[in-house]
Design an enzyme around this catalytic site. Structure first.
Site, PDB file in Angstrom:
ATOM      1  N   HIS A 155      50.737  73.841 115.412  1.00 37.47           N
ATOM      2  CA  HIS A 155      52.082  74.327 115.102  1.00 37.47           C
ATOM      3  C   HIS A 155      52.899  74.533 116.373  1.00 37.47           C
ATOM      4  O   HIS A 155      54.094  74.219 116.410  1.00 37.47           O
ATOM      5  CB  HIS A 155      51.994  75.644 114.324  1.00 37.47           C
ATOM      6  CG  HIS A 155      51.468  75.484 112.928  1.00 37.47           C
ATOM      7  ND1 HIS A 155      50.182  75.061 112.663  1.00 37.47           N
ATOM      8  CD2 HIS A 155      52.051  75.708 111.718  1.00 37.47           C
ATOM      9  CE1 HIS A 155      49.996  75.016 111.354  1.00 37.47           C
ATOM     10  NE2 HIS A 155      51.106  75.391 110.758  1.00 37.47           N
ATOM     11  N   HIS A 197      44.785  81.300 115.787  1.00 38.90           N
ATOM     12  CA  HIS A 197      44.668  80.718 117.123  1.00 38.90           C
ATOM     13  C   HIS A 197      44.599  81.811 118.185  1.00 38.90           C
ATOM     14  O   HIS A 197      45.071  82.932 117.971  1.00 38.90           O
ATOM     15  CB  HIS A 197      45.867  79.807 117.433  1.00 38.90           C
ATOM     16  CG  HIS A 197      45.931  78.582 116.571  1.00 38.90           C
ATOM     17  ND1 HIS A 197      45.114  77.488 116.759  1.00 38.90           N
ATOM     18  CD2 HIS A 197      46.722  78.271 115.523  1.00 38.90           C
ATOM     19  CE1 HIS A 197      45.400  76.564 115.855  1.00 38.90           C
ATOM     20  NE2 HIS A 197      46.368  77.023 115.095  1.00 38.90           N
TER      21      HIS A 197
END
Length: 241
Positions: A155, A197
């Site tokens: 992303h 993440h």
């Protein structure tokens, strides 16, 4: 005779015994060398430990009962804005409805940039296979975008590449430019807040996104090439005779 054979065996086994003693005396030195890592190894391990600790602390929206649970829906929506599926579908829809050569040229190059970013990040993730700070299993949308591991953050890479691409090829007012930069930053940070993440994954994702933008700009496809690709993609291509 037995004494002679015994002396012969002792004389023949003497060098081997001495060699074994030397090897035995050399092993502890190797162990000591392995147990004393260099300063670089210590620094890298310390940074990784700090990265994991901070990433877990910032994952306030990772669970449904955490401190950031009320913000989980908004953060998830923000993360969805950096997913590959909306950008690929949106680019294809805009390309289908575009009726100008300049617009089609920009959209075709954007589509190729999105595909490049998707495949590169998926390949690096498959190679590194780093798990997220909370080790959540990938969801359905993650499987679609081949975003199944933590490093690098897909992303963040996509948001950096798209924002840089749009800022370079669209004439935007200053407030819109600031909002675009802010969106790219928040799209990457949202993945940390969701526990997907690490901070280092997002940072490397941003760097990889800027690299993808530079690569696409260096191999920019002209209008004629884009029209050929559109004709092939829409099955309206007629081969040259």
């Amino acid at each position: 005779v037995g004494s002679v054979l015994g002396s012969r065996d002792s004389s023949e086994g003497g060098p081997a015994a001495d060699g074994g003693a030397k090897e035995a005396s050399h092993w502890p030195e190797q162990d000591c060398m392995q147990l004393n890592p260099s300063f670089r190894v210590i620094a890298i391990n310390s940074l990784l430990a700090i990265d994991i600790s901070l990433s877990k602390r910032l994952g306030v929206c990772a669970g449904t009962r955490g401190r950031g649970a009320p913000l989980r829906s908004m953060v998830s929506l923000l993360a969805l804005s950096g997913h590959a599926l909306p950008w690929l579908c949106g680019t294809l829809v805009c390309l289908w409805s575009s009726n100008t050569l300049a617009g089609q040229e920009v959209l075709v190059n954007l589509l190729l940039a999105l595909i490049l970013d998707l495949m590169t990040v998926a390949g690096v993730q498959k190679l590194v296979k780093r798990r997220g700070p909370w080790d959540f299993p990938p969801g359905f949308l993650d499987y679609i975008a081949m975003d199944m591991y933590s490093f690098p953050a897909a992303h963040a890479s996509r948001a950096a590449m798209v924002s840089k691409f749009l800022l370079h090829h669209l004439v935007l007012a200053v407030p819109l430019r600031i909002l675009l930069y802010l969106w790219a930053l928040l799209a990457g940070v949202s993945r940390v807040l969701l526990g997907k993440h690490h901070i280092s994954d997002v940072g490397c994702g941003f760097a990889l996104g800027f690299l993808h933008f530079s690569l696409v700009e260096s191999v920019w496809l002209d209008s004629a090439t884009c029209q050929t690709l559109i004709s092939i993609g829409t099955l309206r291509w007629t081969p040259l005779v």
